[in-house]
Scaffold this active site. Sequence first.
Site, PDB file in Angstrom:
ATOM      1  N   HIS A  75       0.738  -1.345   0.376  1.00 47.69           N
ATOM      2  CA  HIS A  75       0.294  -0.260   0.180  1.00 47.69           C
ATOM      3  C   HIS A  75       1.101   1.131  -0.077  1.00 47.69           C
ATOM      4  CE1 HIS A  75      -3.646   2.480   1.750  1.00 47.69           C
ATOM      5  NE2 HIS A  75      -2.188   2.444   1.606  1.00 47.69           N
ATOM      6  N   HIS A 118       1.971   5.352  -0.916  1.00 52.20           N
ATOM      7  CA  HIS A 118       1.043   6.895  -1.025  1.00 52.20           C
ATOM      8  C   HIS A 118       2.023   7.202  -2.453  1.00 52.20           C
ATOM      9  CE1 HIS A 118      -1.224   7.153   2.252  1.00 52.20           C
ATOM     10  NE2 HIS A 118      -1.432   6.111   2.583  1.00 52.20           N
ATOM     11  N   CYS A 135      -2.776  10.576   5.027  1.00 52.47           N
ATOM     12  CA  CYS A 135      -3.345  10.265   6.523  1.00 52.47           C
ATOM     13  C   CYS A 135      -2.982  11.722   7.422  1.00 52.47           C
ATOM     14  CB  CYS A 135      -1.609   9.573   7.353  1.00 52.47           C
ATOM     15  SG  CYS A 135      -1.728   8.805   9.382  1.00 52.47           S
ATOM     16  N   ASN A 141      -2.745   8.681  -1.985  1.00 53.54           N
ATOM     17  CA  ASN A 141      -2.803   7.324  -2.008  1.00 53.54           C
ATOM     18  C   ASN A 141      -1.857   7.284  -3.368  1.00 53.54           C
ATOM     19  OD1 ASN A 141      -3.387   5.364   0.041  1.00 53.54           O
ATOM     20  ND2 ASN A 141      -4.515   6.837  -0.045  1.00 53.54           N
TER      21      ASN A 141
END
Length: 312
Positions: A207, A209, A240, A249
């Site tokens: 995952h 960013h 975040c 993301n």
Amino acid sequence: MTQVRKVEVTDVGPRDGLQAEKRLIPAAEKIALINRLIDAGVPRIEATSFVSPKAVPQLADAAEVMAGIDRSKGAIIATLVPNGRGAIRAAECGVDEMVVFVSASESHNKKNVNRSVEESLKGFEEVAKIAGDAKIPVHGAIATAFGCPFEGNVAPERLAMIAKRFQDMGFVGMTFGDTTGMATPPTVRAGVAAVREAAPKLTMGLHFHNTRGIGLANVMVGLDEGIDKYESSFGGTGGCPFAPGATGNICTEDLVYLLHEMGIETGIDLRKLMAIGCDVETVVGHPLPGQVMKAGQRLDLHDMDAVRTAEG
């Protein structure tokens, strides 16, 4: 050259992307976006989080959103659960998978959930018990897996320790979360190697960013390492709130475009995905960083009469 031929893409936009937005988005709009992702062939979607409404008002409608999702087409609907109470609510809504998360660094975990890492891990035992009784698989996510804005580099051994705890609790998979956009090709390779050795039974996902512009470069490294599960967000939404300077993301449309251009299957209709990305800009009320949804695909041709001819 990567040996990966098929990738499972998870769109986390409905949860990770929209939770960062200031505008409170109605449940009906969230449901419509999720159902369009399903129709586009996205195989796994992180739809919402059963977190306290006081903590994240944007996700106070989790049960309503779950009730409106079209479950007939087989997409896996995952939700984030922060604790036992959230796990009970998620089980009552019939989620397909539960996701728990902990930061690799003590300082970020304290900022993010006001707990030590050990306190978070102990709390997951209750989630695992509730999920197990409901026969719902659990995935673990490690936030700040490749760097902490307060502590700097994260040792691969730290990731290995957490992943081993996930495996011991019976989780079926884990995701490296590049919460702060601090991942680089060397840190990705080191993290994957450490977790493979410590927790070989866990499936692994990545995952990323795009905070520093190398999100898709890190995907290439992951593919080279044989990782076939990636998380992204429609339009490149997200970021975040407890990571200074963090941006969204990697964009789902951009990720799928890259994979398709490499001959890697996703089962996703990119045209439909691009249309969703454009419409998400309207939903959130501001421009988004997704590129393919604006530029089109590589071989989308144009009428010469639509472009002016140079003079002089």
